[in-house]
Write an enzyme that holds these catalytic residues in place. Structure first.
Site, PDB file in Angstrom:
ATOM      1  N   GLU A  73       0.833  -1.218   0.000  1.00 52.22           N
ATOM      2  CA  GLU A  73       0.000   0.000   0.000  1.00 52.22           C
ATOM      3  C   GLU A  73       0.862   1.261   0.000  1.00 52.22           C
ATOM      4  O   GLU A  73       1.818   1.370   0.761  1.00 52.22           O
ATOM      5  CB  GLU A  73      -0.915  -0.024   1.227  1.00 52.22           C
ATOM      6  CG  GLU A  73      -1.843   1.180   1.285  1.00 52.22           C
ATOM      7  CD  GLU A  73      -2.841   1.089   2.430  1.00 52.22           C
ATOM      8  OE1 GLU A  73      -3.540   0.066   2.555  1.00 52.22           O
ATOM      9  OE2 GLU A  73      -2.909   2.063   3.208  1.00 52.22           O
ATOM     10  N   ASP A 101     -13.585   8.304   7.124  1.00 44.78           N
ATOM     11  CA  ASP A 101     -13.880   8.896   8.425  1.00 44.78           C
ATOM     12  C   ASP A 101     -14.378  10.323   8.262  1.00 44.78           C
ATOM     13  O   ASP A 101     -14.019  10.999   7.312  1.00 44.78           O
ATOM     14  CB  ASP A 101     -12.610   8.900   9.287  1.00 44.78           C
ATOM     15  CG  ASP A 101     -12.257   7.494   9.718  1.00 44.78           C
ATOM     16  OD1 ASP A 101     -13.177   6.784  10.177  1.00 44.78           O
ATOM     17  OD2 ASP A 101     -11.087   7.099   9.557  1.00 44.78           O
ATOM     18  N   HIS A 129      -0.604  -7.828   3.414  1.00 51.53           N
ATOM     19  CA  HIS A 129      -0.711  -6.503   2.793  1.00 51.53           C
ATOM     20  C   HIS A 129       0.207  -5.591   3.606  1.00 51.53           C
ATOM     21  O   HIS A 129       0.014  -5.417   4.814  1.00 51.53           O
ATOM     22  CB  HIS A 129      -2.169  -6.026   2.889  1.00 51.53           C
ATOM     23  CG  HIS A 129      -2.435  -4.683   2.279  1.00 51.53           C
ATOM     24  ND1 HIS A 129      -2.547  -4.479   0.917  1.00 51.53           N
ATOM     25  CD2 HIS A 129      -2.645  -3.464   2.851  1.00 51.53           C
ATOM     26  CE1 HIS A 129      -2.812  -3.203   0.689  1.00 51.53           C
ATOM     27  NE2 HIS A 129      -2.871  -2.563   1.837  1.00 51.53           N
TER      28      HIS A 129
HETATM   29  P1  FAD Z   1     -17.708   0.299   7.396  1.00 55.64           P
HETATM   30  O1  FAD Z   1     -17.408  -1.119   7.080  1.00 55.64           O
HETATM   31  O2  FAD Z   1     -18.843   0.938   6.695  1.00 55.64           O
HETATM   32  O3  FAD Z   1     -18.001   0.307   8.952  1.00 55.64           O
HETATM   33  C1  FAD Z   1     -17.478   1.183   9.891  1.00 55.64           C
HETATM   34  C2  FAD Z   1     -18.229   1.037  11.224  1.00 55.64           C
HETATM   35  O4  FAD Z   1     -19.584   1.361  11.100  1.00 55.64           O
HETATM   36  C3  FAD Z   1     -18.211  -0.354  11.820  1.00 55.64           C
HETATM   37  O5  FAD Z   1     -18.084  -0.179  13.192  1.00 55.64           O
HETATM   38  C4  FAD Z   1     -19.546  -0.934  11.549  1.00 55.64           C
HETATM   39  O6  FAD Z   1     -19.918  -1.896  12.511  1.00 55.64           O
HETATM   40  C5  FAD Z   1     -20.421   0.297  11.547  1.00 55.64           C
HETATM   41  N1  FAD Z   1     -21.525   0.116  10.599  1.00 55.64           N
HETATM   42  C6  FAD Z   1     -21.432   0.118   9.245  1.00 55.64           C
HETATM   43  N2  FAD Z   1     -22.642  -0.091   8.688  1.00 55.64           N
HETATM   44  C7  FAD Z   1     -23.519  -0.217   9.713  1.00 55.64           C
HETATM   45  C8  FAD Z   1     -24.910  -0.441   9.801  1.00 55.64           C
HETATM   46  N3  FAD Z   1     -25.693  -0.578   8.723  1.00 55.64           N
HETATM   47  N4  FAD Z   1     -25.454  -0.503  11.029  1.00 55.64           N
HETATM   48  C9  FAD Z   1     -24.699  -0.382  12.132  1.00 55.64           C
HETATM   49  N5  FAD Z   1     -23.369  -0.158  12.110  1.00 55.64           N
HETATM   50  C10 FAD Z   1     -22.790  -0.094  10.933  1.00 55.64           C
HETATM   51  N6  FAD Z   1      -9.523   5.674   5.002  1.00 55.64           N
HETATM   52  C11 FAD Z   1      -9.400   6.637   4.044  1.00 55.64           C
HETATM   53  O7  FAD Z   1      -9.908   7.769   4.215  1.00 55.64           O
HETATM   54  N7  FAD Z   1      -8.723   6.383   2.874  1.00 55.64           N
HETATM   55  C12 FAD Z   1      -8.156   5.174   2.605  1.00 55.64           C
HETATM   56  O8  FAD Z   1      -7.546   4.981   1.540  1.00 55.64           O
HETATM   57  C13 FAD Z   1      -8.245   4.149   3.606  1.00 55.64           C
HETATM   58  N8  FAD Z   1      -7.714   2.904   3.388  1.00 55.64           N
HETATM   59  C14 FAD Z   1      -7.870   1.935   4.341  1.00 55.64           C
HETATM   60  C15 FAD Z   1      -7.361   0.641   4.084  1.00 55.64           C
HETATM   61  C16 FAD Z   1      -7.471  -0.374   5.031  1.00 55.64           C
HETATM   62  C17 FAD Z   1      -6.921  -1.754   4.715  1.00 55.64           C
HETATM   63  C18 FAD Z   1      -8.113  -0.106   6.291  1.00 55.64           C
HETATM   64  C19 FAD Z   1      -8.206  -1.180   7.328  1.00 55.64           C
HETATM   65  C20 FAD Z   1      -8.648   1.162   6.541  1.00 55.64           C
HETATM   66  C21 FAD Z   1      -8.540   2.185   5.586  1.00 55.64           C
HETATM   67  N9  FAD Z   1      -9.089   3.466   5.785  1.00 55.64           N
HETATM   68  C22 FAD Z   1      -8.961   4.448   4.820  1.00 55.64           C
HETATM   69  C23 FAD Z   1      -9.770   3.799   7.059  1.00 55.64           C
HETATM   70  C24 FAD Z   1     -11.327   3.606   7.008  1.00 55.64           C
HETATM   71  O9  FAD Z   1     -11.893   4.537   6.127  1.00 55.64           O
HETATM   72  C25 FAD Z   1     -11.850   3.800   8.419  1.00 55.64           C
HETATM   73  O10 FAD Z   1     -11.380   2.772   9.258  1.00 55.64           O
HETATM   74  C26 FAD Z   1     -13.346   3.995   8.593  1.00 55.64           C
HETATM   75  O11 FAD Z   1     -13.603   4.439   9.939  1.00 55.64           O
HETATM   76  C27 FAD Z   1     -14.215   2.751   8.405  1.00 55.64           C
HETATM   77  O12 FAD Z   1     -14.242   2.360   7.121  1.00 55.64           O
HETATM   78  P2  FAD Z   1     -14.917   0.937   6.737  1.00 55.64           P
HETATM   79  O13 FAD Z   1     -14.839   0.824   5.274  1.00 55.64           O
HETATM   80  O14 FAD Z   1     -14.352  -0.149   7.553  1.00 55.64           O
HETATM   81  O15 FAD Z   1     -16.438   1.224   7.220  1.00 55.64           O
END
Ligand code: FAD
Length: 307
Positions: free
Chosen positions: A29, A121, A281
């Site tokens: 990454e 976020d 990764h």
């Molecule tokens: P989601 O999977 O949507 O969930 C986040 C939280 O919300 C979880 O606690 C889940 O339980 C809750 N939730 C979701 N849907 C529901 C629902 N329907 N009802 C109740 N609760 C729900 N951030 C960036 O800005 N840019 C990047 O390029 C980036 N790359 C990343 C790469 C990796 C490998 C990782 C691990 C993280 C990365 N992040 C990045 C950070 C990420 O955007 C944050 O961790 C963010 O807070 C959560 O994203 P997510 O896709 O896991 O969210």
């Protein structure tokens, strides 16, 4: 040549030769560079790591889409110029569905077929409650489903061995991960973790919850302990006391810091291989030496060095 006999120690998987070792999948990454100097380092790092045959190289998407143009530019150039598959990260925070879909179509037109789909976020930080855009995707699962309607992308999603800071409990954590996989993601990549037991327990729990997709170990080499521990704290990843103690007092001793970082990361990845983990990764921070050495420990050699 020495006459010392070479013997193998088949009890540890990480000590088997590359031919005997199960095939490992590595991905790297990067973040999109802001300045010309950083861009030069980006390409140097890519040039060094690309011959290690990664499954893909991914480029992050700045909070709230702030790097949108730069992410697209870097992923399409990686595909065209290095021959390595590129994956573009994409978040849906603070954008309408149409704005996000336009970015996805842009990736498709640029020949990018892999996306790391994330919620992102709030601009105020990870600790703040997430409010979806009124016309936007509600979360990552919703985003994965939206991407699927645009093209046949290979989609990765995020997962959290220590639970996402906003997950109320483990049940919600795995229900959410299941929704992302069911919506069309092929694998989940973990947030950084420094205690392997957390990862191994997470994988067990996911399997018990009926999640069969690969859960790729996200490895963060500690290039700079102060920086990484601040970042880890913000995203809910804990640094074990024993790791912190190894770096204690090394702020002004970069040479020892680098050696300790290599030792800590080497211990982490070789133990994971010994425990049967085959997909990694690496968060490179756009730097190659540590990740290159770790890939080597995992038996990976540059393509052109093989006979
Ligand atoms: P989601 O999977 O949507 O969930 C986040 C939280 O919300 C979880 O606690 C889940 O339980 C809750 N939730 C979701 N849907 C529901 C629902 N329907 N009802 C109740 N609760 C729900 N951030 C960036 O800005 N840019 C990047 O390029 C980036 N790359 C990343 C790469 C990796 C490998 C990782 C691990 C993280 C990365 N992040 C990045 C950070 C990420 O955007 C944050 O961790 C963010 O807070 C959560 O994203 P997510 O896709 O896991 O969210």
């Amino acid at each position: 040549m020495s006459d010392t006999p070479i013997f193998s120690t088949p009890d540890r998987l990480s000590r088997q030769s590359e031919k005997e070792l199960a095939k490992l999948d590595l991905s790297f990454e990067f973040f999109p560079p802001k300045t010309d100097k950083m861009e030069a380092r980006f390409w140097e790092t890519l040039e060094r790591l690309a011959p290690l045959s990664p499954r893909f190289v991914s480029v992050t998407y700045g909070a709230g889409g702030t790097t949108r143009g730069r992410t697209t530019k870097m992923v399409s150039r990686i595909e065209k110029e290095s021959g390595v598959k590129a994956a573009a990260h994409l978040t849906c925070v603070g954008a309408t569905k149409e704005e996000v879909n336009e970015v996805v179509r842009g990736y498709k037109d640029a020949g990018v077929s892999r996306i790391v789909a994330l919620r992102g976020d709030p601009p105020e930080g990870v600790g703040q409650p997430f409010q979806p855009h009124p016309e936007g995707y509600r979360n990552a699962a919703d985003l994965v489903a939206g991407i699927r309607t645009i093209g046949n992308f290979d989609i990765s999603v995020a997962c959290y061995p220590e639970k996402h800071p906003q997950s109320p409990d483990w049940y919600a954590e795995f229900e959410n991960l299941k929704r992302k996989i069911d919506a069309g993601a092929s694998r989940a990549i973990t947030q950084m973790f420094f205690d392997n037991e957390l990862y191994l327990r997470f994988v067990d729990r996911a399997r018990n919850a009926g999640i069969e997709a690969p859960i790729v170990a996200g490895i963060q080499p500690i290039h700079n302990f102060t920086q990484i521990s601040n970042f880890a704290g913000r995203c809910g990843a804990t640094i074990p006391k024993w790791v912190a103690e190894r770096f204690e007092g090394l702020e002004d001793d970069p040479e020892t810091h680098a050696l300790v970082a290599a030792a800590v990361a080497a211990e982490q990845v070789t133990e994971l291989v010994d425990r049967g983990v085959t997909e990694f990764h690496f968060y490179t921070m756009n730097r190659s030496p540590l990740v290159y050495a770790l890939a080597r420990l995992l038996g990976r050699r540059p393509e052109n060095s093989r006979g």
